[in-house]
Design a protein around this motif. Structure first.
Motif, short mmCIF file in Angstrom:
data_model
loop_
_atom_site.label_atom_id
_atom_site.label_comp_id
_atom_site.label_asym_id
_atom_site.label_seq_id
_atom_site.Cartn_x
_atom_site.Cartn_y
_atom_site.Cartn_z
N LEU A 51 103.35 146.78 10.87
CA LEU A 51 103.22 145.45 11.45
C LEU A 51 101.92 145.41 12.24
N THR A 52 100.96 144.62 11.78
CA THR A 52 99.66 144.55 12.43
C THR A 52 99.69 143.54 13.58
N ASN A 53 98.57 143.43 14.28
CA ASN A 53 98.42 142.41 15.31
C ASN A 53 97.59 141.23 14.82
N ILE A 54 97.53 141.04 13.50
CA ILE A 54 96.82 139.91 12.90
C ILE A 54 97.82 138.77 12.71
N THR A 55 97.56 137.64 13.33
CA THR A 55 98.48 136.51 13.18
C THR A 55 98.35 135.91 11.79
N SER A 56 99.44 135.33 11.32
CA SER A 56 99.48 134.81 9.96
C SER A 56 98.57 133.61 9.76
N ASN A 57 98.16 132.95 10.85
CA ASN A 57 97.27 131.79 10.71
C ASN A 57 95.81 132.15 10.96
N SER A 58 95.49 133.44 11.01
CA SER A 58 94.11 133.85 11.22
C SER A 58 93.25 133.41 10.04
N THR A 59 92.03 132.94 10.35
CA THR A 59 91.10 132.52 9.30
C THR A 59 90.01 133.55 9.05
N ASP A 60 90.07 134.70 9.74
CA ASP A 60 89.08 135.76 9.54
C ASP A 60 89.33 136.49 8.23
N LEU A 61 88.29 137.12 7.73
CA LEU A 61 88.40 138.03 6.59
C LEU A 61 88.43 139.46 7.12
N TYR A 62 89.24 140.30 6.47
CA TYR A 62 89.44 141.66 6.97
C TYR A 62 89.16 142.68 5.87
N ASP A 63 88.60 143.82 6.30
CA ASP A 63 88.43 144.97 5.42
C ASP A 63 89.53 145.98 5.77
N ILE A 64 90.32 146.36 4.77
CA ILE A 64 91.44 147.27 4.99
C ILE A 64 91.24 148.53 4.15
N THR A 65 91.19 149.67 4.82
CA THR A 65 91.15 150.96 4.13
C THR A 65 92.55 151.56 4.19
N PHE A 66 93.11 151.79 3.02
CA PHE A 66 94.50 152.23 2.89
C PHE A 66 94.51 153.67 2.38
N THR A 67 95.27 154.54 3.02
CA THR A 67 95.34 155.95 2.64
C THR A 67 96.79 156.39 2.50
N ALA A 68 97.09 157.04 1.37
CA ALA A 68 98.43 157.60 1.17
C ALA A 68 98.30 158.91 0.41
N GLN A 69 99.34 159.70 0.45
CA GLN A 69 99.33 161.02 -0.15
C GLN A 69 100.01 160.99 -1.51
N ASP A 70 99.34 161.57 -2.52
CA ASP A 70 99.97 161.79 -3.82
C ASP A 70 100.66 163.15 -3.77
N TYR A 71 101.98 163.13 -3.74
CA TYR A 71 102.73 164.37 -3.56
C TYR A 71 102.74 165.24 -4.82
N PHE A 72 102.37 164.65 -5.97
CA PHE A 72 102.30 165.44 -7.18
C PHE A 72 101.06 166.33 -7.17
N SER A 73 99.96 165.78 -6.67
CA SER A 73 98.70 166.54 -6.67
C SER A 73 98.26 166.94 -5.27
N ASN A 74 99.07 166.52 -4.24
CA ASN A 74 98.75 166.81 -2.85
C ASN A 74 97.34 166.34 -2.49
N THR A 75 97.02 165.13 -2.93
CA THR A 75 95.70 164.55 -2.71
C THR A 75 95.85 163.21 -2.01
N SER A 76 94.96 162.91 -1.06
CA SER A 76 94.97 161.61 -0.39
C SER A 76 94.10 160.65 -1.19
N TYR A 77 94.58 159.40 -1.27
CA TYR A 77 93.85 158.35 -1.96
C TYR A 77 93.62 157.18 -1.06
#
Length: 325
Positions: free
Chosen positions: A298-324
């Motif tokens: 849950l972010t602190n960005i309100t749903s009526n915000s008119t700004d543009l955002y850059d989002i870097t998303f990171t998760a782990q691949d448990y099959f290869s133990n690699t972050s993406y």
């Protein structure tokens, strides 16, 4: 086997939770009349150290958020006792408004047990120039001074101030921020001990120095927070909030909705429960760093915000133990 990750954005109704990154203060004083009773100013954080408005100190405007504490520089202050000194890292965040700048020391915040065992934040005037200074001493003839020389303070202007240090004695690990900007500082040292003072049940004063030779400031203070840790640059930016301030203990307005992030594995459609997201405003500005182990951020960005955002998303691949990303 590599897995492609798909980030999905949804909107959830805010439930009034404080920012997970900033609701861990030792002390937090909003100085709002809603968070006070008579001359008592409530501590909204875990320590529960309430302050007492003394000798006519008031909660009034101008303020950054709702009301602020005001001191006329004669003999009034807000004070408490029983707070403990921590020898480890700490940070102080506050909004400062100087009605009148006195020659020399304009005390903003003080805590200590004597003239030699204490720490304080002040607006220091010298030769017509006024800067934020952070000074502390663990004992007699032991004093460390850090004075900003970047942002000069003017009267009748709100400034967001953060001072913080590691407590480990390294001069490089103490910093002053004004309006979100890390200041260059002049350093001074009496003696050889740069460590924070330690002690229990010491006095805590806002708007003045009340031990020994008393000094009071003609100033307003708002949204004062004490953390027993170092704040990140993004957290300081969040507290500054473009000059509007941010109280992590305030409930969101009624019916406010915020953007939340969930993630699924595009390979098999399964939900991803553990992931991180770094969010910035496109073109400049930091929103913050977020993480989850339950599948929703849950972010602190309100749903009526008119700004543009850059989002870097990171998760782990448990099959290869690699972050993406």
């Amino acid at each position: 086997m590599n897995r492609a990750l798909l980030l999905l954005l949804t909107v959830l109704l805010a439930v009034g939770a404080a920012s997970a990154a900033l609701n861990d203060a030792q002390n937090y004083y909003s100085f709002d009349t809603a968070n006070s009773s008579g001359t008592t100013v409530y501590d909204l954080a875990s320590a529960g150290l309430d302050l007492t408005l003394t000798n006519g100190a008031t909660l009034t405007t101008p303020a950054v958020i709702n009301q602020a504490s005001f001191y006329d520089g004669t003999n009034d202050y807000a004070g408490g006792s029983g707070v403990n000194f921590s020898s480890g890292p700490k940070a102080y965040s506050m909004w400062v408004y100087l009605d009148t700048i006195k020659t020399g020391q304009n005390f903003i915040y003080f805590r200590g047990s004597s003239n030699s065992v204490n720490e304080y934040v002040e607006a220091y005037e010298n030769g017509g120039n006024t800067y934020i200074a952070y000074r502390f001493g663990p004992g007699s003839a032991q004093r460390t001074d850090f004075t900003s020389n970047t942002t000069e303070l003017d009267p009748d202007t709100w400034y967001h101030v953060v001072v913080q240090g590691s407590g480990d004695g390294s001069a490089d690990n103490y910093h002053i921020y004004v309006n979100g900007v890390n200041q260059t500082v002049n350093r001074g040292l009496i003696g050889t001990n740069r460590n924070f003072p330690a002690g229990t049940s010491v006095d805590f004063t806002v708007g003045g120095y009340t031990i020994g030779t008393v000094k009071y400031s003609d100033t307003s203070i708002d949204e004062l927070a004490v953390y027993n840790r170092i704040l990140s640059a993004s957290e300081i930016s969040e507290l500054y909030n473009g000059g509007s301030g941010y109280n992590p203990y305030a409930p969101p307005p009624a019916n406010t909705t915020y953007v939340s992030l969930t993630a699924v594995d595009a390979y098999d459609g399964s939900s991803i429960t553990t992931f991180n997201a770094s969010i910035n405003v496109s073109g400049g500005g930091v929103v913050g760093e977020f993480s989850t182990t339950n599948g929703t951020i849950l972010t602190n960005i309100t749903s009526n915000s008119t700004d543009l955002y850059d989002i870097t998303f990171t998760a782990q691949d448990y099959f290869s133990n690699t972050s993406y990303n």
